[in-house]
Design a protein around this motif. Structure first.
Motif, PDB file in Angstrom:
ATOM      1  N   SER A 231     -14.727  38.217 -12.737  1.00  0.00           N
ATOM      2  CA  SER A 231     -13.868  38.409 -12.663  1.00  0.00           C
ATOM      3  C   SER A 231     -12.932  37.553 -12.435  1.00  0.00           C
ATOM      4  O   SER A 231     -12.196  37.028 -10.662  1.00  0.00           O
ATOM      5  CB  SER A 231     -13.586  39.501 -11.854  1.00  0.00           C
ATOM      6  N   PRO A 232     -12.529  36.300 -12.722  1.00  0.00           N
ATOM      7  CA  PRO A 232     -12.264  35.651 -12.794  1.00  0.00           C
ATOM      8  C   PRO A 232     -10.807  35.499 -11.735  1.00  0.00           C
ATOM      9  O   PRO A 232     -10.017  34.608 -11.087  1.00  0.00           O
ATOM     10  CB  PRO A 232     -11.571  34.333 -13.881  1.00  0.00           C
TER      11      PRO A 232
ATOM     12  N   GLY B 193      -6.243  47.110 -13.491  1.00  0.00           N
ATOM     13  CA  GLY B 193      -7.295  45.539 -12.368  1.00  0.00           C
ATOM     14  C   GLY B 193      -7.049  45.958 -11.765  1.00  0.00           C
ATOM     15  O   GLY B 193      -8.465  45.156 -11.549  1.00  0.00           O
ATOM     16  N   SER B 194      -6.828  46.426 -10.817  1.00  0.00           N
ATOM     17  CA  SER B 194      -7.436  46.689  -8.936  1.00  0.00           C
ATOM     18  C   SER B 194      -8.362  47.847  -8.865  1.00  0.00           C
ATOM     19  O   SER B 194      -9.088  46.799  -8.153  1.00  0.00           O
ATOM     20  CB  SER B 194      -5.881  46.829  -8.661  1.00  0.00           C
ATOM     21  N   ILE B 195      -8.772  48.274 -10.154  1.00  0.00           N
ATOM     22  CA  ILE B 195      -9.465  49.344  -9.604  1.00  0.00           C
ATOM     23  C   ILE B 195     -11.188  48.608 -10.223  1.00  0.00           C
ATOM     24  O   ILE B 195     -11.717  48.775  -9.747  1.00  0.00           O
ATOM     25  CB  ILE B 195      -9.370  50.696 -10.628  1.00  0.00           C
ATOM     26  N   GLU B 196     -10.899  47.667 -11.654  1.00  0.00           N
ATOM     27  CA  GLU B 196     -11.825  47.162 -11.598  1.00  0.00           C
ATOM     28  C   GLU B 196     -12.347  46.013 -10.944  1.00  0.00           C
ATOM     29  O   GLU B 196     -13.260  45.776 -11.417  1.00  0.00           O
ATOM     30  CB  GLU B 196     -11.424  46.448 -13.576  1.00  0.00           C
ATOM     31  N   TYR B 197     -11.098  45.037 -10.467  1.00  0.00           N
ATOM     32  CA  TYR B 197     -11.336  44.364  -9.189  1.00  0.00           C
ATOM     33  C   TYR B 197     -12.755  45.075  -8.300  1.00  0.00           C
ATOM     34  O   TYR B 197     -13.668  44.165  -8.184  1.00  0.00           O
ATOM     35  CB  TYR B 197     -10.589  43.343  -8.756  1.00  0.00           C
ATOM     36  N   VAL B 198     -12.246  46.499  -7.462  1.00  0.00           N
ATOM     37  CA  VAL B 198     -13.049  47.044  -6.783  1.00  0.00           C
ATOM     38  C   VAL B 198     -14.421  46.817  -7.480  1.00  0.00           C
ATOM     39  O   VAL B 198     -15.592  46.061  -6.635  1.00  0.00           O
ATOM     40  CB  VAL B 198     -12.255  48.148  -5.919  1.00  0.00           C
TER      41      VAL B 198
ATOM     42  N   LEU C 139     -20.026  34.473  -7.946  1.00  0.00           N
ATOM     43  CA  LEU C 139     -20.978  34.940  -9.206  1.00  0.00           C
ATOM     44  C   LEU C 139     -19.622  36.244  -9.610  1.00  0.00           C
ATOM     45  O   LEU C 139     -19.390  36.340 -10.392  1.00  0.00           O
ATOM     46  CB  LEU C 139     -21.826  36.366  -8.412  1.00  0.00           C
ATOM     47  N   GLN C 140     -18.902  36.549  -8.642  1.00  0.00           N
ATOM     48  CA  GLN C 140     -17.162  37.522  -8.186  1.00  0.00           C
ATOM     49  C   GLN C 140     -16.117  36.681  -9.375  1.00  0.00           C
ATOM     50  O   GLN C 140     -15.449  37.363 -10.523  1.00  0.00           O
ATOM     51  CB  GLN C 140     -17.205  37.861  -7.412  1.00  0.00           C
TER      52      GLN C 140
END
Length: 236
Positions: free
Chosen positions: A221-222, A191-196, A216-217
């Motif tokens: 990615s709420p 999930g952290s990788i996807e956030y980046v 947009l973010q």
């Protein structure tokens, strides 16, 4: 005076900035990824007025510095010995070193089993980093593909993905559209990788960290703040 280091106080904190002058009509303030503050003023600007304007932006400056600081990798130094913990996709594994005729790394029941031809720390570090890079190529590419689907309405082209070790950033997006991700991210939760990844893809729509960028973010990615926090704690 064309270039100097100045400082303003804001409450209990002090903000140091690099002041330079140029042919322009208004004051420009930037916080760079390394935390340095750059101020560009018109040639006829008065230093007292410049300091006043910097002080008015002090809260924003400190928030930007905190953002960039939290975005820096801070993985503890490893010694590459038996029993030492190493991260992979957010989970901790105990290193088990086995001298062998082959080089091979496998994960099994909480252990990172490392068969190796040599057991000196430098060699083990090199081989483990190679393994991390191989895994990063596969996982980052998959996450890029799945994350791109969220950007269909923006019709952005799939960016070139570059994976490398970086000292100060988890990721970056070049003006050319290339996205660079830090190999160290493979140690963080998915999930952290996807956030980046989503963060950097948002830069293909809005280059700067402005309101539109964060809107947009937040839409795509709420729960990004949760994963950002996990990233900071996992690799600190």
């Amino acid at each position: 005076m064309l270039h100097s280091i100045q400082k303003v106080n804001y409450g209990s904190k002090s903000i140091e900035y690099n002041l330079s002058f140029a042919v322009r009509k208004s004051l420009g303030i930037k916080v760079l990824p390394d935390g340095l503050v750059s101020v560009i003023a018109p040639f006829d600007a008065d230093l007292i007025e410049i300091n006043k304007k910097v002080k008015l932006k002090a809260n924003w400056i400190l928030k930007q510095q905190a953002f960039f600081c939290s975005y820096k990798p801070n993985t503890p130094e490893r010694k590459y010995v038996n029993g030492e913990t190493h991260l992979y996709l957010g989970r901790q594994y105990k290193l088990q070193i086995i001298e062998d005729a082959i080089n091979e790394i496998k994960l099994y029941r909480g252990a990172m089993i490392m068969k190796t031809k040599k057991n000196n720390p430098e060699y083990l570090e090199k081989k483990l980093n190679e393994w991390y890079k191989e895994k990063a190529i596969v996982h980052f590419e998959e996450l890029l593909e799945s994350s791109l689907e969220k950007f269909n309405k923006y019709k952005i082209e799939k960016p070139i993905l570059d994976i490398r070790l970086m000292q100060k950033r988890w990721g970056s997006c070049a003006k050319s559209g290339k996205i660079i991700l830090n190999t160290e991210l493979i140690k963080a939760p998915k999930g952290s990788i996807e956030y980046v990844v989503i963060h950097e893809l948002c830069h293909l729509v809005h280059h700067n960290h402005n309101k539109e960028f964060y809107d947009l973010q937040n839409t795509l990615s709420p729960d990004w703040e949760k994963w950002k926090e996990k990233l900071e704690h996992a690799l600190s």
